[in-house]
Design an enzyme around this catalytic site. Structure first.
Site, PDB file in Angstrom:
ATOM      1  N   GLU A  46       0.822  -1.176   0.000  1.00  0.00           N
ATOM      2  CA  GLU A  46       0.000   0.000   0.000  1.00  0.00           C
ATOM      3  C   GLU A  46       0.870   1.243   0.000  1.00  0.00           C
ATOM      4  OE1 GLU A  46      -2.964  -0.506  -1.129  1.00  0.00           O
ATOM      5  OE2 GLU A  46      -2.993  -2.361  -0.183  1.00  0.00           O
ATOM      6  N   THR A  47       1.392   2.426  -0.586  1.00  0.00           N
ATOM      7  CA  THR A  47       2.242   3.326  -1.366  1.00  0.00           C
ATOM      8  C   THR A  47       1.441   4.560  -1.812  1.00  0.00           C
ATOM      9  OG1 THR A  47       3.489   1.457  -2.166  1.00  0.00           O
ATOM     10  CG2 THR A  47       3.593   3.428  -3.498  1.00  0.00           C
ATOM     11  N   ILE A  48       2.163   5.648  -2.110  1.00  0.00           N
ATOM     12  CA  ILE A  48       1.516   6.788  -2.776  1.00  0.00           C
ATOM     13  C   ILE A  48       2.263   7.084  -4.059  1.00  0.00           C
ATOM     14  CG2 ILE A  48       0.578   7.815  -0.677  1.00  0.00           C
ATOM     15  CD1 ILE A  48       3.412   9.633  -2.391  1.00  0.00           C
ATOM     16  N   SER A  84       6.883   5.122  -0.483  1.00  0.00           N
ATOM     17  CA  SER A  84       6.148   4.089   0.237  1.00  0.00           C
ATOM     18  C   SER A  84       6.891   3.593   1.460  1.00  0.00           C
ATOM     19  CB  SER A  84       5.904   2.907  -0.713  1.00  0.00           C
ATOM     20  OG  SER A  84       5.392   1.787  -0.035  1.00  0.00           O
ATOM     21  N   MET A 117       0.213   2.949  -8.166  1.00  0.00           N
ATOM     22  CA  MET A 117       0.789   2.236  -7.029  1.00  0.00           C
ATOM     23  C   MET A 117       0.022   0.941  -6.766  1.00  0.00           C
ATOM     24  SD  MET A 117      -1.820   2.794  -4.754  1.00  0.00           S
ATOM     25  CE  MET A 117      -1.118   2.282  -3.230  1.00  0.00           C
TER      26      MET A 117
END
Length: 565
Positions: free
Chosen positions: A374-376, A393, A456
């Site tokens: 789960e990251t931007i 991330s 992402m």
């Protein structure tokens, strides 16, 4: 009779236009129109972060200033996906030199931790949580490298908006509230220190819900120290000492020496040409070239005669993904430790050779044989023509569960992505960068910038990148529609962490893929399934060189927001 005629007419019109979601443009997948702006554009996964980036641009800052400011805000506003405890990668189109630059700001494993330690502990894989998967956080150094090369405003001004929001608070969005109220109690239940102190006690003793105000004064203080003392404060000063002493106390190995010796690396982006467009990714230790390998295979098919979302489309895409991911498992690793055969993997000849393996039914493949050792996500563009594609991330959402006292952030657990099997490209070694899932992307056309974008979402990212490229180029979608179109992913197969291929895996589809497609794919031997929340987070900016206008698009599945001026 007339009433019956009008009934049939209404049914016909409903069938004709229901796919367009009542949009007069006829863009059947678009949830909204593309955002347009002449002077600048910011697309991030949080509306407030987008506004911060836009304010920086309007106040004379450039794309890099705005990107750092927005990323700092996201570390506060979206701690479930990113933060200064994690790593960063970026691709920059510099409006002055008219050239692409790549930055690998990922951290390395502790030098005092050896493979023998894991063997002694009888561990078959590196744990997901706790001190052992913690590698050096590279984000802050990444900010300062970007700023040193391209930035214009002082870091005190760039970090000021995030500091202000951290102190005064902001309302949690629906999505981030859901993730935080799921993740924070999980880490607290494991008995990890400083969880409640950082995420709950600073907010009147409760974890805020959607629409309630969330504060993080500890992070505000940390940002203030970084703004004043620079990257040295983080890697050699009081912050470094706090991180190292905390990790050692938890039984880990990350030291002040590891932090002090860290450095980012400027790298040459790599590309393949897909139907006249050059698609750019960063070389390993990331997985970006998997998208390029997929495109090399898929460009051998004429998609002008293949309908989007059809069984043939998904079948060819999935088989190309399987082939690329087998190579990913065998060859992708830190290039300081392993001679990744980039040229061969991305060659037309190799793409053609792999393409020949695809048949009419779901296949099971192995890596290609190559002679070799789960990251931007967010993107910003400014009036000078500079564009930055940036991804950042912690991994596994919030990260390792390791929160150093009074610093306001969690450390990443990227070290989990090493293999503990001897002799592999990605086998654990001290001072080595782990295989990375986070990848930024860029497209150029005839030597000019075209699209800065990313999607992402772990293993989905190369699949998402490939889907976006095909949506834009093969299926003629606009920038927003390309991200809103239904997605699918394929799970299973070999991995750089040591997993082996045991079957043909599974295709999981969003609801927009018709059941007729699913039935045909089942007939081809594919296992089919569904999932929610696994299809990534898309942001993109397109440059219209003819009209000198930026187009912005953002993820409809999350809190994303694109804005320009």
């Amino acid at each position: 009779m007339r009433k019956y005629f009008y009934y049939l007419l209404s049914v016909f019109l409903f069938i004709q236009y229901s796919n367009a979601q009542d949009r007069i443009t006829g863009k059947s997948f678009a949830t909204r129109s593309v955002v347009l702006g002449q002077n600048g554009m910011v697309a991030t996964s949080h509306p407030l972060a987008t506004q911060i980036g836009l304010d920086i641009l309007k106040n004379g800052g450039n794309a890099i200033d705005a990107a750092i400011a927005a990323n700092a805000a996201l570390g506060l506003m979206e701690p479930t996906g990113c933060g200064i405890g994690g790593d960063l990668f970026a691709i920059v189109w510099d409006g002055k030199t008219k050239k692409l630059y790549g930055l690998n700001a990922s951290g390395r494993s502790p030098k005092e931790l050896s493979l023998a330690y894991f063997e002694k502990q009888k561990l078959k894989k590196i744990p997901a949580f706790g001190p052992l998967p913690v590698s050096v956080p590279g984000t802050v150094d990444g900010w300062f490298e970007l700023h040193k090369k391209f930035g214009s405003k002082p870091m005190t001004e760039i970090l000021a908006p995030a500091i202000d929001y951290a102190e005064k608070g902001f309302p949690l969005t629906q999505l981030i509230s859901w993730y935080m109220n799921r993740s924070v109690p999980f880490f607290k239940s494991k008995g990890f220190p400083n969880i409640a102190e950082t995420y709950i006690n600073q907010n009147e003793g409760k974890l805020p819900k959607e629409g309630e105000i969330y504060k993080n004064p500890y992070l505000a203080n940390t940002y203030r120290k970084i703004a004043k003392g620079g990257r040295e404060e983080f890697y050699r000063g009081s912050i470094a000492k706090t991180i190292a002493s905390f990790i050692k106390a938890q039984g880990g190995f990350l030291s002040t020496k590891d932090l002090a010796s860290h450095k980012s690396e400027w790298v040459e982006p790599v590309s393949v040409n897909y139907r006249g467009y050059d698609v750019w990714e960063l070389p390993p230790n990331g997985q970006g070239i998997a998208a390029l390998q997929m495109l090399q295979i898929l460009k051998g098919y004429d998609f002008s005669n293949i309908e989007f979302g059809s069984a043939e489309h998904l079948h060819l895409f999935t088989e190309a993904k399987k082939l690329a991911f087998e190579d990913r498992a065998k060859y992708y690793a830190d290039m300081d430790f392993f001679d990744v055969p980039l040229k061969q993997l991305l060659s037309d000849e190799y793409g053609e050779e792999r393409r020949k393996l695809i048949g009419e039914r779901a296949g099971k493949y192995s890596a290609g044989k190559i002679s070799a050792g789960e990251t931007i996500y967010m993107t910003v563009a400014d009036k000078e023509g500079t564009m930055i594609s940036l991804i950042q991330s912690n991994y596994r959402g919030m990260g390792s569960g390791m929160v150093p006292p009074k610093l306001g952030f969690m450390l990443q657990d990227r070290g989990e992505l090493f293999s503990l099997e001897k002799g592999q490209a990605n086998t654990y070694e001290p001072g080595k960068r782990p295989f990375h899932t986070i990848i930024p992307a860029f497209i150029t056309k005839d030597g000019k910038p075209y699209v800065s974008f990313g999607v992402m979402g772990g293993d989905f990212q190369p699949q998402g990148h490939t889907q976006i490229v095909m949506n834009l180029i093969d299926f003629g979608m606009n920038l927003q529609e390309a991200g809103d179109a239904p997605r699918w992913d394929h799970t299973g197969g070999a991995s750089p962490t040591g997993e082996k291929t045991t079957n043909t895996g599974m295709i999981r589809t969003e609801s927009g893929i018709p059941y007729s497609t699913i039935r045909v794919l089942m007939g081809k031997g594919h296992r089919m399934g569904t999932a929610r929340g696994v299809y990534g987070g898309y942001q993109a900016i397109m440059w219209d060189d003819k009209n000198k206008v930026y187009h912005g698009a953002s993820e409809s599945r999350k809190d994303g927001n694109a804005a320009g001026y």
